[in-house]
Design a protein around this motif. Structure first.
Motif, PDB file in Angstrom:
ATOM      1  N   LEU A 204      -7.287  -3.857  -8.313  1.00 13.44           N
ATOM      2  CA  LEU A 204      -6.963  -4.885  -7.327  1.00 13.44           C
ATOM      3  C   LEU A 204      -5.558  -4.728  -6.750  1.00 13.44           C
ATOM      4  CD1 LEU A 204      -8.547  -8.024  -9.040  1.00 13.44           C
ATOM      5  CD2 LEU A 204      -9.454  -6.682  -7.124  1.00 13.44           C
ATOM      6  N   SER A 205      -4.660  -4.135  -7.522  1.00 12.11           N
ATOM      7  CA  SER A 205      -3.281  -3.988  -7.035  1.00 12.11           C
ATOM      8  C   SER A 205      -3.023  -2.625  -6.407  1.00 12.11           C
ATOM      9  CB  SER A 205      -2.297  -4.203  -8.194  1.00 12.11           C
ATOM     10  OG  SER A 205      -2.511  -3.239  -9.213  1.00 12.11           O
ATOM     11  N   ASP A 206      -4.013  -1.735  -6.464  1.00 15.42           N
ATOM     12  CA  ASP A 206      -3.765  -0.338  -6.071  1.00 15.42           C
ATOM     13  C   ASP A 206      -4.732   0.197  -5.015  1.00 15.42           C
ATOM     14  OD1 ASP A 206      -1.724  -0.288  -7.935  1.00 15.42           O
ATOM     15  OD2 ASP A 206      -2.994   0.480  -9.533  1.00 15.42           O
ATOM     16  N   VAL A 207      -5.293  -0.664  -4.231  1.00 14.28           N
ATOM     17  CA  VAL A 207      -6.331  -0.238  -3.285  1.00 14.28           C
ATOM     18  C   VAL A 207      -5.805   0.799  -2.292  1.00 14.28           C
ATOM     19  CG1 VAL A 207      -7.939  -0.992  -1.503  1.00 14.28           C
ATOM     20  CG2 VAL A 207      -7.525  -2.442  -3.498  1.00 14.28           C
ATOM     21  N   ASP A 208      -4.642   0.554  -1.706  1.00 20.72           N
ATOM     22  CA  ASP A 208      -4.110   1.470  -0.688  1.00 20.72           C
ATOM     23  C   ASP A 208      -3.827   2.850  -1.268  1.00 20.72           C
ATOM     24  OD1 ASP A 208      -4.256  -0.562   1.157  1.00 20.72           O
ATOM     25  OD2 ASP A 208      -2.164  -1.180   0.910  1.00 20.72           O
ATOM     26  N   GLY A 209      -3.165   2.886  -2.425  1.00 24.20           N
ATOM     27  CA  GLY A 209      -2.855   4.162  -3.049  1.00 24.20           C
ATOM     28  C   GLY A 209      -4.096   4.909  -3.500  1.00 24.20           C
ATOM     29  N   ASP A 210      -5.090   4.168  -4.001  1.00 25.01           N
ATOM     30  CA  ASP A 210      -6.340   4.801  -4.424  1.00 25.01           C
ATOM     31  C   ASP A 210      -7.064   5.423  -3.241  1.00 25.01           C
ATOM     32  OD1 ASP A 210      -5.769   4.008  -6.969  1.00 25.01           O
ATOM     33  OD2 ASP A 210      -7.241   2.394  -7.066  1.00 25.01           O
ATOM     34  N   ALA A 211      -7.033   4.744  -2.112  1.00 18.46           N
ATOM     35  CA  ALA A 211      -7.654   5.295  -0.907  1.00 18.46           C
ATOM     36  C   ALA A 211      -6.919   6.557  -0.466  1.00 18.46           C
ATOM     37  CB  ALA A 211      -7.647   4.249   0.208  1.00 18.46           C
ATOM     38  N   THR A 212      -5.597   6.539  -0.573  1.00 16.11           N
ATOM     39  CA  THR A 212      -4.796   7.714  -0.224  1.00 16.11           C
ATOM     40  C   THR A 212      -5.156   8.903  -1.100  1.00 16.11           C
ATOM     41  OG1 THR A 212      -2.956   6.328   0.506  1.00 16.11           O
ATOM     42  CG2 THR A 212      -2.442   8.620  -0.049  1.00 16.11           C
ATOM     43  N   GLY A 213      -5.444   8.631  -2.364  1.00 20.75           N
ATOM     44  CA  GLY A 213      -5.798   9.693  -3.301  1.00 20.75           C
ATOM     45  C   GLY A 213      -7.256  10.116  -3.241  1.00 20.75           C
ATOM     46  N   GLY A 214      -8.024   9.551  -2.333  1.00 18.00           N
ATOM     47  CA  GLY A 214      -9.421   9.951  -2.167  1.00 18.00           C
ATOM     48  C   GLY A 214     -10.397   9.289  -3.112  1.00 18.00           C
TER      49      GLY A 214
END
Length: 314
Positions: A204-214
């Motif tokens: 929930l706190s890392d959506v943007d970074g997770d998307a960046t990492g594929g």
């Protein structure tokens, strides 16, 4: 690695500065998340306590097994840090690798060293090698190519469940037996708490970074609202099942299942609260995960207290 030159018999020799070695070792321990290391060792200790043969291992074997498990946990979380640099930096992580204090190459070497150390120590504890190998394999599968489970919520949940379960089973094996009925119930509940709650709300706190990492997690693909719904459903399901399972198969566990039930309500409360806050910061969005962590600590520590009051170790 920083080095200094030493002249011996006219020959210039490059030597690594010892303080850098200790510094990298210290940063590796920090990267491997001390709070996570402690809770894994709690699971391992409780597995030994729930063993069908509590006196099947000598003190030396118990010590070797505990050290082996600690090294395995460090290896699993260090490889995660090495493989997650892109996502961690995008998510604003302040862990040593992401902030550049611990270079990836030394961290990879330390990962290999701790994994080999865990396997070597396990040779002195009958029955432990298989569980150490399984734990290390799951740690690799979670983070590393070719198909890292962290990319998909379902695969992540399965691997996380396995990491929890093997910790309990490894402790029981170290003590010379298997998990008894109470141990099976407790290990299943707490591993399910990790899989169905922790592995979901951590995103929930890392959506943007997770998307960046594929990554293709539920939160990335369908939005945080569905991840919140699944996290809440998982918390309530495990909290309810924990109490019912204890009543049905292991009444002695009931006092330790109460924190799980209470924690489930706390997790849901945090999910609902943060969902109502527009543009919530990272700390606020991580509140449900903190509630998850406190719950598993509370349940494990209460279980330790119950066993100690009941005369364990005898």
């Amino acid at each position: 690695m920083t080095a200094v030159a030493e002249i011996t018999n006219g020959i210039r020799i490059s030597k690594a500065q010892p303080h850098f070695i200790f510094r990298y070792a210290r940063l590796s321990l920090i990267e491997a998340r001390p709070t996570v290391q402690i809770v894994f060792l709690l699971r391992y200790a409780l597995g030994a306590a729930f063993s069908t043969r509590q006196h099947g291992a000598s003190p030396a074997q118990l010590a070797a097994g505990t050290l082996a498990w600690w090294l395995a946990v460090i290896a699993a979380y260090l490889i995660n840090g090495v493989m997650d640099v892109k996502e961690d930096r995008a998510n604003g992580s302040v862990r040593p690798i992401a902030r550049g204090d611990l270079p990836e190459r030394p961290a990879a070497f330390i990962t290999a060293g701790t994994a080999l150390g865990a396997l070597a120590l396990a040779q002195f504890v009958p029955g432990l090698t298989l569980w150490i190998a399984a734990f290390l394999l799951l740690g690799w599968v979670y983070s590393a190519p070719p198909f890292p489970a962290k990319r998909w919520s379902t695969a992540c949940a399965l691997v996380v469940f396995g990491l929890g379960w093997t910790s309990f089973a490894g402790g029981a094996a170290t003590a010379g037996g298997e998990l008894d009925t109470a141990g099976l119930v407790f290990a299943t509940v707490m591993s399910a708490w990790m899989a169905l709650v922790g592995s979901v709300v951590k995103d929930l706190s890392d959506v943007d970074g997770d998307a960046t990492g594929g990554r293709r997690t539920v939160a990335v693909r369908y939005g945080a609202w569905l991840a919140r719904a699944l996290g809440a459903a998982g918390a309530l399901s495990v909290g309810t099942a924990a109490v019912l399972a204890a009543l049905r198969w292991a009444p002695s566990l009931l006092v330790a299942m109460v924190p799980v039930a209470v924690g489930a309500v706390c997790v849901v409360t945090q999910i609902v609260r943060t969902a109502r806050i527009e543009n919530a910061d990272k700390r606020t969005r991580r509140s449900a995960y903190r509630a998850f962590m406190r719950t598993q600590y509370a349940a494990n520590l209460v279980m330790v207290a119950v066993l100690l009051l009941d005369g364990w170790p005898a």
